[in-house]
Design a protein around this motif. Sequence first.
Motif, short mmCIF file in Angstrom:
data_model
loop_
_atom_site.label_atom_id
_atom_site.label_comp_id
_atom_site.label_asym_id
_atom_site.label_seq_id
_atom_site.Cartn_x
_atom_site.Cartn_y
_atom_site.Cartn_z
N PHE A 1 40.08 -3.85 7.69
CA PHE A 1 38.94 -3.09 7.19
C PHE A 1 38.61 -2.01 8.22
CE2 PHE A 1 37.01 -5.45 3.58
CZ PHE A 1 37.85 -6.55 3.56
N SER A 2 38.59 -0.74 7.77
CA SER A 2 38.29 0.35 8.71
C SER A 2 37.12 1.17 8.24
CB SER A 2 39.47 1.30 8.85
OG SER A 2 40.62 0.61 9.23
N ILE A 3 36.40 1.72 9.22
CA ILE A 3 35.34 2.68 8.92
C ILE A 3 35.72 3.98 9.62
CG2 ILE A 3 32.92 3.27 9.20
CD1 ILE A 3 32.28 0.30 9.41
N VAL A 4 35.82 5.06 8.84
CA VAL A 4 36.17 6.35 9.45
C VAL A 4 34.94 7.25 9.45
CG1 VAL A 4 37.62 8.40 9.26
CG2 VAL A 4 38.58 6.15 8.73
N LYS B 1 41.04 -6.13 12.21
CA LYS B 1 42.28 -6.59 11.58
C LYS B 1 42.36 -8.10 11.75
CE LYS B 1 47.06 -5.40 11.65
NZ LYS B 1 48.22 -5.53 12.23
N ASP B 2 42.73 -8.79 10.69
CA ASP B 2 42.89 -10.24 10.84
C ASP B 2 44.20 -10.68 10.19
OD1 ASP B 2 42.55 -11.15 8.00
OD2 ASP B 2 40.53 -10.35 8.22
N ASN B 3 44.64 -11.88 10.54
CA ASN B 3 45.82 -12.42 9.85
C ASN B 3 45.41 -13.62 8.99
OD1 ASN B 3 45.44 -14.28 11.83
ND2 ASN B 3 47.54 -14.32 12.57
N GLY B 4 44.30 -13.41 8.29
CA GLY B 4 43.73 -14.49 7.48
C GLY B 4 44.24 -14.52 6.06
N THR B 5 43.36 -14.90 5.14
CA THR B 5 43.76 -15.17 3.75
C THR B 5 44.28 -13.96 3.01
OG1 THR B 5 41.54 -14.70 2.96
CG2 THR B 5 42.00 -16.98 3.52
N GLY B 6 43.85 -12.75 3.41
CA GLY B 6 44.25 -11.56 2.66
C GLY B 6 43.57 -11.52 1.30
N ASN C 1 33.21 -11.33 8.54
CA ASN C 1 34.14 -11.63 7.45
C ASN C 1 35.53 -12.00 7.98
OD1 ASN C 1 32.43 -11.32 5.32
ND2 ASN C 1 33.08 -9.27 4.78
N ALA C 2 35.98 -11.25 8.99
CA ALA C 2 37.30 -11.55 9.55
C ALA C 2 37.30 -12.98 10.10
CB ALA C 2 37.66 -10.54 10.65
N VAL C 3 36.21 -13.34 10.76
CA VAL C 3 36.10 -14.69 11.32
C VAL C 3 36.07 -15.73 10.19
CG1 VAL C 3 34.56 -16.26 12.60
CG2 VAL C 3 34.97 -13.94 13.45
N ALA C 4 35.30 -15.42 9.12
CA ALA C 4 35.13 -16.39 8.04
C ALA C 4 36.41 -16.59 7.23
CB ALA C 4 34.01 -15.93 7.10
N TYR C 5 37.18 -15.52 7.02
CA TYR C 5 38.34 -15.62 6.13
C TYR C 5 39.67 -15.71 6.88
CZ TYR C 5 34.69 -14.66 2.85
OH TYR C 5 33.52 -14.76 2.15
N THR C 6 39.60 -16.13 8.14
CA THR C 6 40.82 -16.35 8.90
C THR C 6 40.84 -17.81 9.35
OG1 THR C 6 40.82 -14.07 9.63
CG2 THR C 6 42.17 -15.57 10.91
N PRO C 7 41.88 -18.55 8.97
CA PRO C 7 41.92 -19.96 9.32
C PRO C 7 42.02 -20.17 10.84
CG PRO C 7 43.67 -19.37 7.77
CD PRO C 7 43.05 -18.11 8.23
N ALA C 8 41.87 -21.41 11.25
CA ALA C 8 41.88 -21.76 12.67
C ALA C 8 43.11 -21.18 13.37
CB ALA C 8 41.87 -23.28 12.81
N ASN C 9 42.92 -20.81 14.63
CA ASN C 9 43.97 -20.26 15.49
C ASN C 9 44.49 -18.90 15.05
OD1 ASN C 9 43.96 -22.61 17.15
ND2 ASN C 9 45.08 -23.63 15.50
N GLY C 10 43.76 -18.23 14.18
CA GLY C 10 44.19 -16.91 13.72
C GLY C 10 43.93 -15.84 14.76
#
Length: 263
Positions: A250-253, A188-193, A161-170
Motif C-alpha cells: 500500500f503506497s501513498i504518493v 509492504k507485507d508478505n501476508g494474506t494478499g 493493517n499490514a500487521v493484522a493481515y500478515t501471519p506470524a513471523n511475516g
Amino acid sequence: NANIQLELRFMDYGKENILLLARDVSKVHRVEAMRRDFVANVSHELKTPLTVVRGYVEMIQASEGDFDPHWQQAFDTIEGQVSRMDRLVEQLLVLSRVEVNTENDVKQPLNVPEILSNLLNDAHWLNQEKQHEISADIDESIGVLGVDTELKSAFANLISNAVAYTPANGKITVSWQRFGLKAKFTVKDNGTGIRPEDVNRLTERFYRVDKSRSRNTGGSGLGLAIVKHVLHHHNAELIINSQWQKGSEFSIVFEESSVITLN
Ligand code: ADP
C-alpha cells in the motif's frame, strides 16, 4: 443555494453537436450531509454508555472476587466486545470528521520521519505475539504539508493493517522516499494478499474481504475509507498492489506541491 453539476458532451454524430447537461445535485448533497450528521451524532451518543459499561466491567475484574469460571469468561467476553464497539465508534467519529470537506483545514509542515518512528514503536508493540520482522527505510530529509492528526491516522491504518493481515513471523517493510519530485510512503507485507476483484472495493465503508477473519483482527472495516478521505484532502494518491496469498503493498504518493525538505 442550488448545487449545479455541468457536463459537456461531444456527440458522435456530427462535430457541431454538443450537449450541455445541467444537473441539480443539491438534494443529493443535502441527504449526504444529513447521513453524515446522523452517523456522527449516533456515534457520539454511544460513547457515554460504552464508557460506563466498560468502567463497571473493569471494576468487577479488578475486584478479585472469587467468580465461577463461567462468570469470569462472561466478563472477559463483555470486555472484549465493549472494546471492539469502542474502537468502531471511535473510527466512525474519525470517518465522519474526515468525510466533510475540510479544504480550509490549515496544513502545517510535518516531520514525517518523526511521525513514522513513533508509529513504528507502537507497531512493534502490537506485533509482539506474531513476531513480525519490521524494517524501515526512511529518508530523514522529507516532510510534507498536511493536517497532523489526519496523516498520522492514515499512516497508522496502513501499518496496522499490514500487521493484522500478515501471519506470524511475516516480514513488513515501511519506506518513505523521494519519488521523482514527489514523495512516497509504502508499507509492504508478505501476508494474506488480496484478490484482484476485491482491490477496488477496499476503500468502501465496511468493506472487508473475509468478514469473519477480519473481525478476529479487531478491525472495523472503516480504516481504508478513512485513509481515502484523508488523502483526498491532501491531494495524495493511494496505490494498492497486491498478490493473493503472497502479500500486499500500500503506497501513498504526495504531490510535489506538498513535499518539503527538512533541515
Ligand atoms: P479493517 O478494519 O477490516 O482492517 P480496512 O478498511 O482497514 O478495515 O481494510 C478493509 C479490508 O481490506 C480488510 O478487512 C482486509 O480484508 C483488507 N486489507 C487491508 N489491508 C490489507 C493487507 N495489508 N493485507 C491483506 N488484506 C488487507
